[in-house]
Design an enzyme around this catalytic site. Structure first.
Site, PDB file in Angstrom:
ATOM      1  N   TYR A   1       3.718   3.370  -2.704  1.00 44.81           N
ATOM      2  CA  TYR A   1       4.601   3.571  -3.979  1.00 44.81           C
ATOM      3  C   TYR A   1       5.891   4.195  -3.762  1.00 44.81           C
ATOM      4  O   TYR A   1       6.343   4.333  -2.698  1.00 44.81           O
ATOM      5  CB  TYR A   1       3.921   4.875  -4.772  1.00 44.81           C
ATOM      6  CG  TYR A   1       2.546   4.726  -5.251  1.00 44.81           C
ATOM      7  CD1 TYR A   1       1.872   3.535  -5.889  1.00 44.81           C
ATOM      8  CD2 TYR A   1       1.661   5.454  -4.410  1.00 44.81           C
ATOM      9  CE1 TYR A   1       0.673   3.481  -5.965  1.00 44.81           C
ATOM     10  CE2 TYR A   1       0.100   5.143  -4.676  1.00 44.81           C
ATOM     11  CZ  TYR A   1      -0.281   4.165  -5.558  1.00 44.81           C
ATOM     12  OH  TYR A   1      -1.822   4.090  -5.668  1.00 44.81           O
TER      13      TYR A   1
ATOM     14  N   ILE B   1       2.645   6.897   0.366  1.00 43.35           N
ATOM     15  CA  ILE B   1       1.442   5.905   0.909  1.00 43.35           C
ATOM     16  C   ILE B   1       0.299   6.117  -0.262  1.00 43.35           C
ATOM     17  O   ILE B   1       0.153   6.925  -1.036  1.00 43.35           O
ATOM     18  CB  ILE B   1       0.780   6.510   2.237  1.00 43.35           C
ATOM     19  CG1 ILE B   1       0.131   7.767   2.235  1.00 43.35           C
ATOM     20  CG2 ILE B   1       1.847   6.244   3.293  1.00 43.35           C
ATOM     21  CD1 ILE B   1      -0.445   8.214   3.592  1.00 43.35           C
ATOM     22  N   CYS B   2      -0.532   5.022  -0.473  1.00 45.92           N
ATOM     23  CA  CYS B   2      -1.444   4.786  -1.191  1.00 45.92           C
ATOM     24  C   CYS B   2      -2.530   5.287  -0.910  1.00 45.92           C
ATOM     25  O   CYS B   2      -3.136   4.997   0.290  1.00 45.92           O
ATOM     26  CB  CYS B   2      -1.665   3.321  -1.529  1.00 45.92           C
ATOM     27  SG  CYS B   2      -2.793   2.881  -2.621  1.00 45.92           S
ATOM     28  N   LEU B   3      -3.132   6.358  -1.635  1.00 44.21           N
ATOM     29  CA  LEU B   3      -4.405   7.127  -1.089  1.00 44.21           C
ATOM     30  C   LEU B   3      -5.453   7.096  -2.432  1.00 44.21           C
ATOM     31  O   LEU B   3      -6.526   7.859  -2.202  1.00 44.21           O
ATOM     32  CB  LEU B   3      -4.123   8.545  -0.558  1.00 44.21           C
ATOM     33  CG  LEU B   3      -3.308   8.783   0.584  1.00 44.21           C
ATOM     34  CD1 LEU B   3      -2.990  10.165   0.821  1.00 44.21           C
ATOM     35  CD2 LEU B   3      -3.927   8.230   1.894  1.00 44.21           C
TER      36      LEU B   3
ATOM     37  N   LYS C   1       0.737  -1.155   0.067  1.00 46.02           N
ATOM     38  CA  LYS C   1      -0.019   0.175  -0.106  1.00 46.02           C
ATOM     39  C   LYS C   1       0.920   1.181  -0.069  1.00 46.02           C
ATOM     40  O   LYS C   1       0.805   2.258   0.747  1.00 46.02           O
ATOM     41  CB  LYS C   1      -1.046   0.067   1.175  1.00 46.02           C
ATOM     42  CG  LYS C   1      -1.684  -1.192   1.060  1.00 46.02           C
ATOM     43  CD  LYS C   1      -3.172  -1.055   0.946  1.00 46.02           C
ATOM     44  CE  LYS C   1      -3.937  -2.246   1.063  1.00 46.02           C
ATOM     45  NZ  LYS C   1      -4.406  -2.886   2.369  1.00 46.02           N
TER      46      LYS C   1
END
Length: 176
Positions: A113, A118-120, A111
């Site tokens: 990159y 952070i993946c949002l 989760k």
């Protein structure tokens, strides 16, 4: 805000909404936007402290307010896990949300990159787009970083991907 738990709703309604639709290339309008950002961040920080939920420190790393750095932490099993926090304000801000980075966790979870961003995308970006330009940095921390930490840090700790600083210190002392 349908489907949100009462605590999230309450927190969100106490963070001031922003009104200036200005980005880093907008001169005086950007200065006004930065003032609004600071007001919202101060309100959010004060609210967190009064609720004994203090979990981050952040400040502009340059005079233009386009680079932000700080620390965030998450308590799991009564241990505090602390991480460096950073992001750049995109030139298309506020239409584009900042990409929040936790460099120490780079490569430790799916989760995230490259570079520790952070993946949002799935949950937060549509919410940001719907509320542009009223949302700002404080909202990104509240609705982006906070839930990400709550979802990911316990998994990373329980899987052994991250260790508490005291565990690392005792392991290092035992090996010498």
């Amino acid at each position: 805000m349908e489907g949100w738990d009462p605590s999230t709703k309450s927190t969100l309604t106490q963070i001031p909404l922003l009104s200036s639709k200005a980005g880093p290339r907008d001169g005086g309008a950007w200065t006004q936007r930065l003032k609004e950002e600071y007001r919202a961040l101060i309100a959010y920080t004060q609210m967190n402290k009064s609720n004994d939920n203090d979990w981050f420190r952040i400040s502009a790393a340059n005079p233009e307010g386009t680079r932000w750095t700080g620390k965030c932490w998450y308590v799991h099993n009564l241990l505090r896990y602390e991480f460096d926090l950073q992001f750049d304000v995109p030139v298309t801000y506020p239409s584009t949300a900042p990409e929040i980075e936790l460099p120490q966790l780079d490569g430790k979870t799916q989760k995230m990159y490259r570079g520790g961003k952070i993946c949002l995308t799935v949950h937060f970006k549509p919410l940001w787009a719907k509320n542009c330009p009223r949302f700002g940095i404080a909202h990104a921390l509240c609705l982006g970083l906070a839930p990400w930490l709550a979802a990911e840090i316990p998994v990373l700790v329980d899987s052994g991907m991250i260790k508490h600083k005291d565990d690392e210190a005792s392991t290092a002392a035992g090996s010498t």
